[in-house]
Scaffold this active site. Sequence first.
Site, mmCIF file in Angstrom:
data_model
loop_
_atom_site.group_PDB
_atom_site.id
_atom_site.type_symbol
_atom_site.label_atom_id
_atom_site.label_comp_id
_atom_site.label_asym_id
_atom_site.label_seq_id
_atom_site.Cartn_x
_atom_site.Cartn_y
_atom_site.Cartn_z
ATOM 1 N N TYR A 269 0.824 -1.215 0.000
ATOM 2 C CA TYR A 269 0.000 0.000 0.000
ATOM 3 C C TYR A 269 0.861 1.268 0.000
ATOM 4 O O TYR A 269 0.701 2.123 0.865
ATOM 5 C CB TYR A 269 -0.944 0.010 1.218
ATOM 6 C CG TYR A 269 -1.926 -1.129 1.210
ATOM 7 C CD1 TYR A 269 -3.056 -1.078 0.406
ATOM 8 C CD2 TYR A 269 -1.711 -2.261 1.993
ATOM 9 C CE1 TYR A 269 -3.948 -2.137 0.376
ATOM 10 C CE2 TYR A 269 -2.603 -3.333 1.966
ATOM 11 C CZ TYR A 269 -3.711 -3.248 1.149
ATOM 12 O OH TYR A 269 -4.599 -4.284 1.123
ATOM 13 N N TYR B 39 -12.292 -7.970 6.429
ATOM 14 C CA TYR B 39 -11.135 -7.935 5.526
ATOM 15 C C TYR B 39 -10.726 -9.383 5.254
ATOM 16 O O TYR B 39 -10.555 -10.171 6.189
ATOM 17 C CB TYR B 39 -9.954 -7.156 6.143
ATOM 18 C CG TYR B 39 -8.742 -7.253 5.253
ATOM 19 C CD1 TYR B 39 -8.643 -6.453 4.110
ATOM 20 C CD2 TYR B 39 -7.736 -8.189 5.487
ATOM 21 C CE1 TYR B 39 -7.564 -6.590 3.240
ATOM 22 C CE2 TYR B 39 -6.664 -8.328 4.626
ATOM 23 C CZ TYR B 39 -6.584 -7.520 3.505
ATOM 24 O OH TYR B 39 -5.530 -7.666 2.644
ATOM 25 N N ASP C 27 -12.942 -17.273 8.220
ATOM 26 C CA ASP C 27 -11.601 -16.818 7.849
ATOM 27 C C ASP C 27 -10.821 -16.606 9.146
ATOM 28 O O ASP C 27 -10.949 -15.572 9.803
ATOM 29 C CB ASP C 27 -11.713 -15.526 7.029
ATOM 30 C CG ASP C 27 -10.343 -14.950 6.675
ATOM 31 O OD1 ASP C 27 -9.326 -15.442 7.186
ATOM 32 O OD2 ASP C 27 -10.306 -13.991 5.878
ATOM 33 N N LYS D 119 -0.958 -16.983 7.949
ATOM 34 C CA LYS D 119 -0.131 -16.150 8.829
ATOM 35 C C LYS D 119 0.735 -16.934 9.826
ATOM 36 O O LYS D 119 1.859 -17.275 9.501
ATOM 37 C CB LYS D 119 -1.010 -15.139 9.555
ATOM 38 C CG LYS D 119 -1.550 -14.047 8.642
ATOM 39 C CD LYS D 119 -2.244 -12.982 9.432
ATOM 40 C CE LYS D 119 -2.854 -11.896 8.583
ATOM 41 N NZ LYS D 119 -1.906 -10.912 8.083
HETATM 42 N N1 PMP Z 1 -7.923 -12.802 5.825
HETATM 43 C C1 PMP Z 1 -7.622 -12.103 6.933
HETATM 44 C C2 PMP Z 1 -8.598 -12.122 8.089
HETATM 45 C C3 PMP Z 1 -6.435 -11.384 7.020
HETATM 46 O O1 PMP Z 1 -6.157 -10.677 8.124
HETATM 47 C C4 PMP Z 1 -5.534 -11.422 5.915
HETATM 48 C C5 PMP Z 1 -4.204 -10.670 5.937
HETATM 49 N N2 PMP Z 1 -4.147 -9.520 6.648
HETATM 50 C C6 PMP Z 1 -5.885 -12.162 4.780
HETATM 51 C C7 PMP Z 1 -7.079 -12.848 4.778
HETATM 52 C C8 PMP Z 1 -4.983 -12.213 3.576
HETATM 53 O O2 PMP Z 1 -3.829 -12.933 3.852
HETATM 54 P P1 PMP Z 1 -2.490 -12.687 3.017
HETATM 55 O O3 PMP Z 1 -2.026 -11.308 3.337
HETATM 56 O O4 PMP Z 1 -1.557 -13.765 3.502
HETATM 57 O O5 PMP Z 1 -2.835 -12.850 1.569
#
Ligand code: PMP
Length: 445
Positions: A29, A162, A263, A292
């Site tokens: 970003y 998100y 998620d 993560k």
């Molecule tokens: N889902 C959630 C809840 C996240 O916090 C993130 C990353 N911040 C993602 C998906 C996307 O993961 P990545 O950055 O490894 O593509």
Amino acid sequence: MRPHNRVTLMTSITTTDLSFDQQHIWHPYSSMINPPSMYPVVSAEGVRIKLEDGRELIDGMASWWSVIHGYNHPELNQAAHEQIDKMSHVMFGGITHQPAIELAKQLVEMTPANLDKVFLADSGSVAVEVAIKMAIQYWHARRANEGKTNTKHKLLTIRNGYHGDTFGAMSVCDPINGMHEIFTEVLPKHFFAPAPQTGFDQQWDEADCSELKRLFAEHHQEIAALILEPIVQGAGGMRFYSPEYLKTARQLCDEYDVLLIADEIATGFARSGALFACDHAGISPDIMCLGKAITGGYMTLAATLTSSHIGETISSGGAGCFMHGPTFMGNPLACAVANTSLKLLRESDWKANTQRIQQQLEAGLSPCRELNSVAQVRCLGAIGVVEMKQPVDARRIQQAFVDAGVWVRPFGKLVYVMPPYIMSNEDLAILTGAMHQVLVKMENS
Ligand code: PMP
């Protein structure tokens, strides 16, 4: 043919390198006409990040939720070394290997009941794409098997969510703060319910789900899945909501025959004080995304888990298989490190430890409540959030944190930390003390 030139790789970062970085490298970003200054990091150890100029910063971000065991961990290093000496990568099509089998076993054991089919993806966003494709393919196959026309092509989600930066993921991010404005002509249109309003510990109010219920009742025939971040909405606002909301969401999915995608990319592996945030509500989703912290932040790897029923239905449909297979799927090096990371977590008393971190964050951040510029302070598990009344000046506050010896990277109104789980009480006190001190400084300047 070109002559074989000898390329010398750099060993330290000079000011010329930093200006090259500004001119040529796109950071997350970031702008190419007004790039922010970057802090050159040469190494990291435990909870400390070492800058080129010798200064050390206590890391409050765990490299965006991932470095749960700290940097340069001897057992994780060993796992990587041992695996790299055997093979760093091999294709996953037609081939399998012990690190992937071991990882799938651990994930099936650790995650809520029913999740026993594992797809190993390469990043969180891809894991979300995979989850969405699973839900769509499930309904395609199921309706075909039933001899019916499939009408379930849409997703339902909640605001302030998100889920990543790829197209499928972006389409279920919050429509206001989630890039919809720019990509609106290309993104598929889905259904959005209001964000849950009842906080994690607050008295449950059924009315919180009324709009969600209405959307289910009116549109369930079009909806393949409800996708949400359970309990903790991360990058979309760092909000903690009531487990009752999640329970109701599960019930509605059952009642209206809609799949539930959790998620857990940010929340998974104990970050919210439960091993998975779904555990706070005692529910099991139909599809779960993980990422993560899975490798302890060593490298990119993610997983999408689902049930036998969904896996078998997808496989019994037209294509006869699930239509996804990235080049680096099941990367052995990442799987080997993930296996050790999960073993370290499972052998630790993660519950008591995340409770300890929550108490320290509460105690350390509570003085921020007295500041005029602060709207709210909230902590859950190993997450501490100070929500400001106005957006912060990101560049100025970032510099102030570095000057105070900590790494905290706020966005918008949110000044937040999710430290590595190994952070001592002393370092947590320094981290939260620096946050308070910097916010006081910002308020008075
Ligand atoms: N889902 C959630 C809840 C996240 O916090 C993130 C990353 N911040 C993602 C998906 C996307 O993961 P990545 O950055 O490894 O593509």
